[in-house]
Write a protein that holds these residues in place. Structure first.
Motif, PDB file in Angstrom:
ATOM      1  N   PRO A   1       0.867  -1.209  -0.093  1.00  0.00           N
ATOM      2  CA  PRO A   1       0.058  -0.021   0.076  1.00  0.00           C
ATOM      3  C   PRO A   1       0.906   1.254   0.022  1.00  0.00           C
ATOM      4  O   PRO A   1       1.836   1.330   0.502  1.00  0.00           O
ATOM      5  CB  PRO A   1      -0.717  -0.167   1.392  1.00  0.00           C
ATOM      6  N   GLN A   2       0.559   2.235  -0.596  1.00  0.00           N
ATOM      7  CA  GLN A   2       1.058   3.534  -0.932  1.00  0.00           C
ATOM      8  C   GLN A   2       1.740   4.087   0.541  1.00  0.00           C
ATOM      9  O   GLN A   2       3.137   4.331   0.539  1.00  0.00           O
ATOM     10  CB  GLN A   2       0.099   4.378  -1.602  1.00  0.00           C
ATOM     11  N   LEU A   3       0.936   3.880   1.471  1.00  0.00           N
ATOM     12  CA  LEU A   3       1.243   4.452   2.844  1.00  0.00           C
ATOM     13  C   LEU A   3       2.278   3.637   3.585  1.00  0.00           C
ATOM     14  O   LEU A   3       2.833   4.076   4.631  1.00  0.00           O
ATOM     15  CB  LEU A   3      -0.050   4.747   3.644  1.00  0.00           C
ATOM     16  N   GLN A   4       2.599   2.492   2.868  1.00  0.00           N
ATOM     17  CA  GLN A   4       3.511   1.542   3.893  1.00  0.00           C
ATOM     18  C   GLN A   4       4.976   1.516   3.031  1.00  0.00           C
ATOM     19  O   GLN A   4       5.685   0.745   3.674  1.00  0.00           O
ATOM     20  CB  GLN A   4       2.964   0.395   3.739  1.00  0.00           C
ATOM     21  N   LEU A   5       4.962   2.315   1.973  1.00  0.00           N
ATOM     22  CA  LEU A   5       6.321   2.293   1.232  1.00  0.00           C
ATOM     23  C   LEU A   5       7.384   2.922   2.129  1.00  0.00           C
ATOM     24  O   LEU A   5       8.587   2.334   2.301  1.00  0.00           O
ATOM     25  CB  LEU A   5       6.143   3.121  -0.096  1.00  0.00           C
ATOM     26  N   THR A   6       7.040   3.856   2.883  1.00  0.00           N
ATOM     27  CA  THR A   6       8.249   4.609   3.501  1.00  0.00           C
ATOM     28  C   THR A   6       8.501   3.842   4.730  1.00  0.00           C
ATOM     29  O   THR A   6       9.658   3.635   5.320  1.00  0.00           O
ATOM     30  CB  THR A   6       7.926   5.899   3.991  1.00  0.00           C
ATOM     31  N   VAL A   7       7.531   3.016   5.353  1.00  0.00           N
ATOM     32  CA  VAL A   7       7.685   1.951   6.560  1.00  0.00           C
ATOM     33  C   VAL A   7       8.799   1.077   6.080  1.00  0.00           C
ATOM     34  O   VAL A   7       9.422   0.702   6.612  1.00  0.00           O
ATOM     35  CB  VAL A   7       6.234   1.698   6.925  1.00  0.00           C
ATOM     36  N   TRP A   8       8.431   0.478   4.972  1.00  0.00           N
ATOM     37  CA  TRP A   8       8.949  -0.657   4.372  1.00  0.00           C
ATOM     38  C   TRP A   8      10.512  -0.202   4.296  1.00  0.00           C
ATOM     39  O   TRP A   8      11.574  -0.988   4.605  1.00  0.00           O
ATOM     40  CB  TRP A   8       8.599  -1.226   2.991  1.00  0.00           C
TER      41      TRP A   8
ATOM     42  N   VAL B   1       6.548  -1.331  -5.334  1.00  0.00           N
ATOM     43  CA  VAL B   1       5.348  -0.575  -6.240  1.00  0.00           C
ATOM     44  C   VAL B   1       4.137  -0.285  -5.478  1.00  0.00           C
ATOM     45  O   VAL B   1       4.038  -1.129  -4.516  1.00  0.00           O
ATOM     46  CB  VAL B   1       5.002  -1.495  -7.365  1.00  0.00           C
ATOM     47  N   ALA B   2       3.569   0.865  -5.709  1.00  0.00           N
ATOM     48  CA  ALA B   2       2.337   0.941  -4.584  1.00  0.00           C
ATOM     49  C   ALA B   2       1.210   0.147  -5.264  1.00  0.00           C
ATOM     50  O   ALA B   2       1.063  -0.006  -6.600  1.00  0.00           O
ATOM     51  CB  ALA B   2       1.901   2.453  -4.916  1.00  0.00           C
ATOM     52  N   GLY B   3       0.403  -0.322  -4.205  1.00  0.00           N
ATOM     53  CA  GLY B   3      -0.716  -1.330  -4.774  1.00  0.00           C
ATOM     54  C   GLY B   3      -1.959  -0.527  -4.941  1.00  0.00           C
ATOM     55  O   GLY B   3      -1.988   0.749  -4.985  1.00  0.00           O
ATOM     56  N   GLY B   4      -3.095  -1.362  -5.517  1.00  0.00           N
ATOM     57  CA  GLY B   4      -4.284  -0.790  -5.987  1.00  0.00           C
ATOM     58  C   GLY B   4      -5.197  -0.901  -4.858  1.00  0.00           C
ATOM     59  O   GLY B   4      -4.708  -1.264  -3.625  1.00  0.00           O
TER      60      GLY B   4
END
Length: 229
Positions: free
Chosen positions: A57-64, A80-83
């Motif tokens: 999910p877009q909001l989890q990319l920086t956490v990852w 990649v950001a999910g849908g």
């Protein structure tokens, strides 16, 4: 014939609600590191050249990214950001696949998939175009009917796991279709095209970690593997 390049789209869109915790389930730790890292390592162990696409999910990319830094995790992969749905997430991941290839789609929270299973799934996809990992049910099965329910022969059924592997050209065509409620996994999307799907024998250890009970089992599996290694 030249061997096709191999990709793995690892879909990690969980929120953690069934895990009864705020942390998304793919980031929950097993044996000291996030589940998703174990999953990526499995594919890398199978083939260090496999091109890994991790859909979050877009909001989890920086956490990852922060987790990768914290754990010194540097295995090469693209994020990649999910849908809004799994269908949309796989579709987004598929955009990163170049030309004809073999593409595995795998649940980010199945960290115990065996390298032999991954190899068999890719091999069957190369032969047949589509291949799905599955196991026989252990329990008896009943089918719900208008009158109540009735026993059905479990030998006629399989429990579907991932990875699910396909030729990229087939998977792209499948994901050009509008999303439908009957699409429960990639195989169901591909079958809508009229494609046949080969079955590959999976493993009962290839569990999908979605509940607190699964985490207990995952820790036991990880401990056993560590003792063997």
């Amino acid at each position: 014939m030249a061997q096709l390049p191999e990709y793995a789209i690892i879909v990690a869109g969980g929120s953690g609600s069934r895990m009864q915790q705020a942390l998304p389930k793919q980031f929950a730790e097993v044996a000291g590191k996030p589940i998703l890292m174990h999953t990526i390592e499995r594919f890398h162990r199978y083939n260090p050249e496999v091109r890994l696409i991790v859909v979050l999910p877009q909001l989890q990319l920086t956490v990852w990214r922060a987790l990768c830094q914290k754990h010194g995790f540097n295995l090469s992969h693209r994020t990649v950001a999910g849908g809004a749905t799994r269908f949309g997430s796989v579709k987004n991941g598929l955009k990163e696949v170049q030309g004809e290839a073999l593409v595995a789609v795998h649940d980010g929270v199945r960290p115990f998939v065996e390298t032999g299973t991954i190899k068999a799934a890719f091999g069957a996809a190369a032969l047949y175009g589509s291949a799905v990992v599955a196991v026989s049910p252990k329990d008896s099965i009943r089918e719900l009917t208008q009158e109540g329910s009735r026993a059905v022969p479990r030998a006629n059924y399989r429990l579907v796991q991932t990875p699910q592997c396909f030729r990229a050209s087939i998977l792209r065509r499948a994901y050009e279709q509008p999303e439908q409620e009957c699409f429960t996994d990639d195989a169901s999307v591909v079958e809508q095209l009229g494609e046949k799907v080969a079955l590959v024998e999976g493993s009962y250890r290839n569990i999908k970690i979605t509940t607190p009970e699964d985490l207990v089992l995952a820790e036991a599996f990880a401990r056993e593997m560590s003792n063997q290694g």
